[in-house]
Design an enzyme around this catalytic site. Structure first.
Site, short mmCIF file in Angstrom:
data_model
loop_
_atom_site.label_atom_id
_atom_site.label_comp_id
_atom_site.label_asym_id
_atom_site.label_seq_id
_atom_site.Cartn_x
_atom_site.Cartn_y
_atom_site.Cartn_z
N LYS A 79 17.23 -50.74 -76.06
CA LYS A 79 18.28 -49.87 -75.83
C LYS A 79 19.60 -49.99 -75.61
O LYS A 79 19.51 -51.00 -74.76
CB LYS A 79 17.52 -48.63 -75.17
CG LYS A 79 16.17 -48.30 -75.71
CD LYS A 79 16.17 -46.89 -76.49
CE LYS A 79 17.30 -45.91 -75.56
NZ LYS A 79 17.47 -44.62 -75.84
N GLU A 103 28.49 -40.18 -74.56
CA GLU A 103 28.13 -39.52 -73.90
C GLU A 103 28.72 -38.63 -72.22
O GLU A 103 28.67 -37.47 -71.96
CB GLU A 103 26.44 -39.35 -73.68
CG GLU A 103 25.93 -39.63 -74.11
CD GLU A 103 24.36 -40.51 -74.32
OE1 GLU A 103 23.27 -39.32 -73.73
OE2 GLU A 103 24.32 -41.88 -73.60
N HIS A 141 28.40 -29.09 -91.90
CA HIS A 141 27.35 -29.06 -91.43
C HIS A 141 26.35 -30.53 -91.28
O HIS A 141 25.26 -30.02 -91.04
CB HIS A 141 26.53 -27.82 -92.54
CG HIS A 141 27.24 -26.85 -93.08
ND1 HIS A 141 27.31 -25.74 -92.66
CD2 HIS A 141 28.22 -26.55 -93.83
CE1 HIS A 141 27.89 -24.89 -93.39
NE2 HIS A 141 28.74 -25.44 -94.56
N SER A 181 18.62 -49.92 -70.96
CA SER A 181 17.58 -49.08 -70.44
C SER A 181 16.66 -49.71 -69.32
O SER A 181 16.77 -50.79 -69.60
CB SER A 181 16.44 -48.64 -71.17
OG SER A 181 15.75 -47.91 -70.86
#
Ligand code: ARG
Length: 460
Positions: free
Chosen positions: A280, A287, A153, A274
């Site tokens: 970043k 992704e 979980h 970024s």
């Protein structure tokens, strides 16, 4: 190609909707190979003369050389790669070119070409996945004893080793490899010679062409052969399931690379920055692997729905079989390569992992197991006692092994000093030595077996 029957030509819309050359030109190598096998057989069987067969074979080589050098020309009037090649052949060698299509149809031709293409795609996937397994096993070998929190979980459950976690993906990828291998062995029969749908009256030798193209033999029903796209669906099913696995691995890296976790530093080579936030470092490759799995499943769905309800034998709907397979194959190849690089080059922050394993009462089960073993308490009762200990520790904001022995005895008299040895994360993982468990010794065994299976020097 069918001018004899028609008074007028196709409209612009007919030509455009009919054209598959924009995508099926990717089959040119397979188309040339299948035509060469076919004409060699026509010559050997005396269906065309030896001279014509030789002339056609040379002409096909020349067409192939042109494609190699300049690409495949896209003329919608010629519809597809089969007619494009035949028409260029006719320009090069004259009327003998017209004998190539004896005892053959584009229906068995496309079924053969596409099978050959998909077979290569299966082999490539298998090879790429093996490299991914090599990366997983070698990183697992470095980390058989590196402790991290194991989750269920996404909540801290029990300590595990990073090696064990990576080897879980080795298992998944192994099943993917076997799915591709299984699909390959099932599909490796040649439809060539099934002709349009019913076979042919010419004395062809389907065993000869099958062998020339590396098939195990010819297919056994001509109607099935020209209408079957199971091989493409099998490929897409294996690709879809594989992409799900890759998306899960990608997701682990995305979570692990986030600042609150900080379990991994992604390689610069597979990250982006970024344009506005200078600090970043984004896990874009991971992704996109996660995202690509959606597109690959979409490709599978597309072909399944295309094939649904089609009567025998060939229907033109089936021309739409190729784009989803081509798309899935290139997305899958990229995804496998990206994850292989990520696994091979990621910097695992084992200090952060170990610290996280100390939190969240990950060794609570070990306390319960200790009560069962040392005090002969039934597990359900031990679970309850342990729950009380966790509650007490939590209320004080401390770890389980920071509770004093007096505190523990107040919860249950049967607890004694020896319990502390069971509460460390090291003791916790070392104890889980059941077959397939997370104990470093057990993981080392699995890594060693995997190295043998992959033909690697053992390194664990
Ligand atoms: N372009 C077609 C395809 O890709 C080739 C087969 C055409 N056969 C036919 N009977 N029209 O499926």
């Amino acid at each position: 190609m069918w001018g004899g029957r028609f008074a007028g030509g196709p409209s612009a819309i007919m030509r455009e909707i009919n054209a598959s050359i924009p995508f099926d030109k990717a089959l040119w190598r397979q188309d040339i190979a299948a035509s060469k096998a076919h004409v060699d057989m026509l010559g050997a069987q005396g269906i065309v003369t030896a001279e014509d067969a030789a002339l056609i074979a040379q002409g096909l080589d020349q067409v192939a050389a042109e494609y190699e050098a300049n690409g495949v020309p896209e003329n919608w009037d010629l519809e597809d790669i089969h007619m494009t090649t035949e028409s260029r052949l006719a320009e090069l060698i004259g009327p003998a070119a017209g004998r190539l299509h004896t005892a053959r149809s584009r229906n068995d031709q496309v079924a053969t070409d596409f099978r050959l293409w998909v077979r290569d795609a299966m082999d490539q996937a298998e090879l790429g996945l093996k490299q991914l397994q090599v990366a997983l096993v070698s990183r697992a070998g470095e980390h058989t004893a590196s402790i991290m929190p194991g989750f269920t979980h996404l909540q801290t459950a029990q300590p595990v080793t990073l090696g064990h976690h990576l080897m879980a993906y080795y298992e998944m990828i192994g099943r993917d490899r076997s799915r591709f291998a299984d699909a390959r062995s099932r599909m490796n029969r040649s439809p060539l010679g099934s002709a349009a749908l019913a076979g042919t009256g010419f004395p062809i030798d389907r065993f000869r062409t099958a062998e020339a193209l590396g098939f195990d033999g010819p297919t056994d029903n001509s109607l099935d052969s020209v209408s079957d796209r199971d091989f493409a669906l099998d490929y897409l099913m294996a690709a879809a399931q594989c992409s799900l696995h890759l998306s899960r691995l990608a997701e682990e890296f995305i979570i692990w690379a986030s600042q609150p976790f900080g379990f991994v530093t992604l390689p610069d080579s597979l990250s982006t920055g970024s344009s506005i936030m200078p600090q970043k470092k984004n896990p874009d490759a991971a992704e996109l692997v996660r995202g690509h799995s959606g597109r690959i499943v979409g490709c599978l769905t597309a072909l399944m729905i295309t094939m649904k309800g089609l009567p025998l034998a060939y229907s033109k709907d089936m021309q739409d079989d190729k784009p989803p397979v081509f798309e899935a194959a290139s997305l899958l190849a990229l995804s496998i390569a990206a994850m292989t690089g990520m696994v091979a080059e990621a910097k695992f922050r084992t200090d952060r992992m170990r610290a996280a394993a100390e939190l969240g009462y990950a060794t609570a089960t070990d306390l319960a197991d200790w009560l069962v073993r040392q005090a002969n308490i039934p597990f359900r009762e031990a679970h309850h006692i342990t729950g009380s200990a966790v509650k007490l520790a939590e209320s004080r904001g401390i770890a389980l092994d920071q509770l004093s022995i007096e505190d523990l005895k107040a919860i249950d008299q049967r607890i004694d000093d020896r319990v502390y040895a069971a509460l460390s994360v090291e003791a916790s993982v070392a104890a889980r030595c059941s077959h397939g468990g997370t104990a470093p010794d057990e993981v080392r065994k699995r890594v060693a077996q995997a190295c043998v299976a992959l033909g690697l020097e053992e390194q664990a």
